[in-house]
Design a protein around this motif. Structure first.
Motif, PDB file in Angstrom:
ATOM      1  N   LYS A  15      20.602  -6.139  27.594  1.00 35.66           N
ATOM      2  CA  LYS A  15      19.894  -5.049  26.997  1.00 35.66           C
ATOM      3  C   LYS A  15      18.748  -4.883  27.194  1.00 35.66           C
ATOM      4  O   LYS A  15      18.106  -5.862  27.523  1.00 35.66           O
ATOM      5  CB  LYS A  15      20.036  -6.082  25.618  1.00 35.66           C
ATOM      6  N   GLY A  17      17.227  -1.852  25.518  1.00 35.75           N
ATOM      7  CA  GLY A  17      16.984  -1.006  23.962  1.00 35.75           C
ATOM      8  C   GLY A  17      18.663  -0.124  23.756  1.00 35.75           C
ATOM      9  O   GLY A  17      20.008  -0.949  23.519  1.00 35.75           O
ATOM     10  N   GLY A  18      18.254   1.052  23.093  1.00 34.08           N
ATOM     11  CA  GLY A  18      19.358   1.408  21.707  1.00 34.08           C
ATOM     12  C   GLY A  18      20.895   1.687  22.400  1.00 34.08           C
ATOM     13  O   GLY A  18      22.097   1.189  22.149  1.00 34.08           O
ATOM     14  N   ASP A  21      22.819  -1.738  23.116  1.00 36.92           N
ATOM     15  CA  ASP A  21      24.016  -1.012  21.284  1.00 36.92           C
ATOM     16  C   ASP A  21      24.596  -0.464  21.477  1.00 36.92           C
ATOM     17  O   ASP A  21      26.426  -0.433  20.590  1.00 36.92           O
ATOM     18  CB  ASP A  21      22.207  -1.009  20.050  1.00 36.92           C
ATOM     19  N   ARG A 305       9.537  -1.154  21.755  1.00 40.51           N
ATOM     20  CA  ARG A 305       9.214  -0.850  23.140  1.00 40.51           C
ATOM     21  C   ARG A 305       7.684  -0.065  22.457  1.00 40.51           C
ATOM     22  O   ARG A 305       7.751   0.748  21.652  1.00 40.51           O
ATOM     23  CB  ARG A 305      10.325   0.229  24.164  1.00 40.51           C
ATOM     24  N   LYS A 310       6.818   5.870  21.365  1.00 39.53           N
ATOM     25  CA  LYS A 310       7.825   5.242  19.705  1.00 39.53           C
ATOM     26  C   LYS A 310       6.265   5.407  19.085  1.00 39.53           C
ATOM     27  O   LYS A 310       6.352   4.928  17.946  1.00 39.53           O
ATOM     28  CB  LYS A 310       7.182   4.128  20.402  1.00 39.53           C
ATOM     29  N   LEU A 332       6.917  -7.234  16.770  1.00 43.98           N
ATOM     30  CA  LEU A 332       7.680  -7.982  17.680  1.00 43.98           C
ATOM     31  C   LEU A 332       7.815  -6.494  18.735  1.00 43.98           C
ATOM     32  O   LEU A 332       8.166  -6.129  18.603  1.00 43.98           O
ATOM     33  CB  LEU A 332       8.973  -8.173  17.355  1.00 43.98           C
ATOM     34  N   GLY A 333       7.030  -6.688  19.939  1.00 44.94           N
ATOM     35  CA  GLY A 333       7.325  -5.558  21.084  1.00 44.94           C
ATOM     36  C   GLY A 333       6.675  -5.514  22.999  1.00 44.94           C
ATOM     37  O   GLY A 333       6.364  -6.634  22.563  1.00 44.94           O
ATOM     38  N   GLY A 359       6.508  -9.378  23.035  1.00 47.67           N
ATOM     39  CA  GLY A 359       8.282  -9.879  24.220  1.00 47.67           C
ATOM     40  C   GLY A 359       9.488  -9.998  23.261  1.00 47.67           C
ATOM     41  O   GLY A 359       9.168  -8.656  22.520  1.00 47.67           O
ATOM     42  N   TYR A 360      10.142 -10.252  24.445  1.00 46.52           N
ATOM     43  CA  TYR A 360      11.739  -9.788  23.185  1.00 46.52           C
ATOM     44  C   TYR A 360      12.538 -10.547  22.992  1.00 46.52           C
ATOM     45  O   TYR A 360      12.660 -11.827  23.143  1.00 46.52           O
ATOM     46  CB  TYR A 360      12.425  -9.032  24.365  1.00 46.52           C
ATOM     47  N   ASN A 361      12.899 -10.570  21.920  1.00 42.64           N
ATOM     48  CA  ASN A 361      12.919 -11.455  21.069  1.00 42.64           C
ATOM     49  C   ASN A 361      14.571 -10.918  19.933  1.00 42.64           C
ATOM     50  O   ASN A 361      14.230 -10.765  19.044  1.00 42.64           O
ATOM     51  CB  ASN A 361      12.497 -12.060  19.982  1.00 42.64           C
ATOM     52  N   LEU A 386      17.881   3.419  16.166  1.00 41.34           N
ATOM     53  CA  LEU A 386      18.630   2.244  15.368  1.00 41.34           C
ATOM     54  C   LEU A 386      18.090   1.744  14.741  1.00 41.34           C
ATOM     55  O   LEU A 386      18.059   1.437  13.523  1.00 41.34           O
ATOM     56  CB  LEU A 386      19.076   1.242  16.774  1.00 41.34           C
ATOM     57  N   ASN A 387      17.042   0.989  14.988  1.00 43.74           N
ATOM     58  CA  ASN A 387      16.177   0.526  14.145  1.00 43.74           C
ATOM     59  C   ASN A 387      16.105   0.955  12.529  1.00 43.74           C
ATOM     60  O   ASN A 387      15.573   0.201  11.594  1.00 43.74           O
ATOM     61  CB  ASN A 387      14.441   0.274  14.736  1.00 43.74           C
ATOM     62  N   TYR A 390      19.023   0.243  11.040  1.00 45.86           N
ATOM     63  CA  TYR A 390      19.137  -1.608  10.663  1.00 45.86           C
ATOM     64  C   TYR A 390      18.082  -1.664   9.297  1.00 45.86           C
ATOM     65  O   TYR A 390      18.260  -2.527   8.695  1.00 45.86           O
ATOM     66  CB  TYR A 390      18.307  -1.925  11.736  1.00 45.86           C
TER      67      TYR A 390
HETATM   68  P1  ADP Z   1      15.700   2.693  22.183  1.00 46.78           P
HETATM   69  O1  ADP Z   1      16.732   2.459  22.484  1.00 46.78           O
HETATM   70  O2  ADP Z   1      14.521   3.815  22.405  1.00 46.78           O
HETATM   71  O3  ADP Z   1      13.924   1.530  22.825  1.00 46.78           O
HETATM   72  P2  ADP Z   1      16.179   2.139  19.705  1.00 46.78           P
HETATM   73  O4  ADP Z   1      15.735   2.679  17.869  1.00 46.78           O
HETATM   74  O5  ADP Z   1      17.234   2.978  19.616  1.00 46.78           O
HETATM   75  O6  ADP Z   1      14.889   3.020  20.571  1.00 46.78           O
HETATM   76  O7  ADP Z   1      16.551   0.763  20.185  1.00 46.78           O
HETATM   77  C1  ADP Z   1      15.949  -0.284  20.314  1.00 46.78           C
HETATM   78  C2  ADP Z   1      16.754  -1.269  20.871  1.00 46.78           C
HETATM   79  O8  ADP Z   1      15.925  -2.798  21.245  1.00 46.78           O
HETATM   80  C3  ADP Z   1      16.620  -2.491  19.503  1.00 46.78           C
HETATM   81  O9  ADP Z   1      18.488  -2.911  18.980  1.00 46.78           O
HETATM   82  C4  ADP Z   1      16.031  -3.087  18.409  1.00 46.78           C
HETATM   83  O10 ADP Z   1      16.235  -3.810  17.551  1.00 46.78           O
HETATM   84  C5  ADP Z   1      15.572  -3.482  20.644  1.00 46.78           C
HETATM   85  N1  ADP Z   1      14.456  -4.150  20.179  1.00 46.78           N
HETATM   86  C6  ADP Z   1      13.604  -3.230  20.968  1.00 46.78           C
HETATM   87  N2  ADP Z   1      12.281  -4.509  21.318  1.00 46.78           N
HETATM   88  C7  ADP Z   1      13.016  -5.108  20.712  1.00 46.78           C
HETATM   89  C8  ADP Z   1      12.359  -6.342  21.286  1.00 46.78           C
HETATM   90  N3  ADP Z   1      10.968  -6.280  21.279  1.00 46.78           N
HETATM   91  N4  ADP Z   1      12.749  -7.808  20.620  1.00 46.78           N
HETATM   92  C9  ADP Z   1      14.269  -7.702  20.494  1.00 46.78           C
HETATM   93  N5  ADP Z   1      14.857  -6.609  20.238  1.00 46.78           N
HETATM   94  C10 ADP Z   1      13.892  -5.172  20.327  1.00 46.78           C
END
Ligand code: ADP
Ligand code: GLC
Length: 497
Positions: A15, A17-18, A21, A305, A310, A332-333, A359-361, A386-387, A390
């Protein structure tokens, strides 16, 4: 109805990004409707390592550059879905991300890596497929990485299957020098305006939009926006030409994965009727991030991101003012280094008040979503997002710019929407720091002064049905249109139609 869902990322295997998901949840929703669906992904190390029941399906022959690759199949256990994996060691089995190396540089052979993903999707739907007992009648492509599939299907493989491409983000198009055409065995006669040529380059995304039998994107508003120069990234002309076949379907969320009632990443679960647990989650988050544990301090969250899309650069100049007014902030990003630097700087200057995790977490993303009071998403454009969904599910009202899927899912709080119980967040009037600030101030005004009203806004979002139920049916309707016949769904699901 057999559907091959071709994608470059899928949760929980890989993964960025979205898209992951969506790829991890929409196919399951369609499978639940009775569609016979398989996902097709590249065999990155993370995919090969996590699918432990992988078995050999076939050898794929006559591929560009690498000649042969092995096709494997495994299942994602949680959602019981079949995944076809292209095992091509030299192409996909390397350290780094799916698109970029460890230094963030795009892999130079991406045209081959995703050309082959597209080519395999086309082969599997055509007369030369090495799988005799499973031929898709629909190939569902996603973004530029699978954009060449409809072109290969029509021009090279002479596939009888129908193709559909879902556009998740027009900003990424996969444009490469024309010298890749022979390498990818694409007919140069179609390197024209009426084909896959785009300003002298080979465009994977344009190929998908041009050759696919139908097109979807991930929200109704974005479907309109991308037909205009401000959002079409140069492809608005082609998109408006195909406007009648372009449908916006809002993404859903995976309610097993993103649900405060069952979320294993939280120290305490909660729901719309039992909101108390959210307070404990907030305290635990404040503690984990080194913020002052203070139930009354409004805690603003971001998981994103860090890119121009964004719009978080609009937050930088106003964040200190918000902190001075008593807010806390958790981010977080990762992404553009200037933005990472700006947020880090704010964290250093505001110990106990601003937390920045670069980072990614995955677990922390759930904790921020649940533990914060408000979620910020001032995107300049947002195909769906998606966020914010959520945030709605977690009782963390989103503060968003009015664009794409944000405009389609967040209802601004005002007298009317509050009264009719549709208010679920706060919507900026334009993409600017001033508008973001005034929007956050409106939210703070309710949060600080009217706990009951705040709870109502939280509940309005939490009680919405954000699952894939409705949207999966809309995709099914697109498939039906393509095949020219109605599909018999399970009786129990008919009511939903
Ligand atoms: P995009 O796909 O344009 O980045 P979305 O909101 O559709 O935006 O989806 C982003 C997804 O990536 C979400 O599930 C979000 O929680 C996840 N995400 C983005 N950055 C991080 C991060 N640094 N750590 C964990 N999850 C992240
Ligand atoms: C893209 C978009 C995002 C969307 C996601 C899934 O990454 O930027 O808005 O939610 O795809 O469709």
């Amino acid at each position: 109805m057999r559907v091959l869902f071709a994608t470059s990322e899928v949760f929980p295997l890989i993964k960025t990004g979205g898209l992951a998901d969506v790829s991890g949840s929409l196919p399951t929703a369609l499978q639940n409707l009775g569609v016979d669906i398989r996902i097709l992904v590249p065999g990155y190390p993370a995919v090969l390592n996590q699918l432990d029941d992988l078995t050999h399906v076939a050898m794929l022959k006559n591929l560009p550059v690498i000649e042969n690759a092995e096709l494997l199949m495994g299942t994602i256990l949680d959602n019981d879905i079949n995944v076809l994996v292209i095992k091509a060691t030299g192409l996909y089995e390397r350290e780094g991300g799916p698109y970029v190396d460890a230094n963030g540089q795009e892999w130079l052979d991406n045209p081959v890596r995703f050309g082959i993903l597209s080519k395999v999707a086309a082969i599997l739907s055509g007369p030369h497929s090495p799988i005799a007992d499973w031929q898709p009648n629909i190939v569902h492509c996603n973004d530029w990485q699978t954009g060449l599939a409809p072109a290969y299907m029509k021009l090279v493989e002479h596939s009888k299957a129908k193709s559909i491409i879902s556009l998740h983000n027009m900003a990424f198009q996969g444009c490469y020098a024309p010298s890749w055409l022979p390498t990818l065995a694409l007919p140069s006669t179609h390197f024209t305006l009426e084909g896959f040529e785009y300003h002298g380059q080979l465009s994977f995304l344009k190929a998908g939009i041009f050759y696919a039998d139908t097109i979807t994107t991930v929200s109704p508003s974005y479907a309109k926006e991308i037909q205009t120069p401000a959002f079409g990234f140069g492809l608005e002309g082609l998109l408006s030409k195909r406007g009648n076949e372009l449908k916006g379907i809002l993404n859903g969320i995976e309610t097993d994965e993103w649900n405060p009632e069952f979320d294993p990443h939280l120290i305490k679960t909660y729901s719309a009727t039992k909101l108390a647990g959210k307070k404990q989650v907030k305290a635990a988050l404040q503690e984990r991030l080194g913020l002052h544990v203070d139930a009354n301090a409004p805690l603003l969250g971001v998981v994103s991101r860090l890119t121009h899309q964004k719009g978080l650069d609009m937050l930088v100049p106003i964040l200190q003012q918000l902190v001075n007014a008593g807010c806390q902030f958790a981010l977080l990003g990762s992404g553009e280094s200037s933005l990472e630097h700006a947020f880090r700087h704010l964290a250093v200057n505001n110990p106990g008040k601003v937390s920045v995790t670069i980072g990614y977490n995955e677990p922390l993303s759930h904790q921020i979503m649940a533990g914060c009071d408000m979620f910020l998403m001032p995107s300049r454009f947002e195909p769906c997002g998606l966020n914010q969904l959520y945030g709605l599910a977690y009782g963390t009202p989103p503060i968003v710019n009015a664009t794409g899927g944000l405009a389609d899912s967040v209802v601004d709080t005002n007298i009317i929407t509050f009264k009719n119980k549709t208010a679920n967040g706060f919507v900026m009037s334009e993409a600017s720091s001033a508008s973001l600030l005034s929007c956050i101030k409106q939210a703070l005004n309710v949060f600080n002064n009217d706990a009951k009203a705040w709870q109502q806004i939280q509940k309005n979002g939490m009680l919405q049905n954000l699952s894939w139920d409705k949207s999966a049916l809309e995709y099914l309707a697109e498939y039906e249109k393509l095949l020219g016949k109605e599909f018999k769904i399970k009786d129990s699901l008919k009511l939903a139609r």
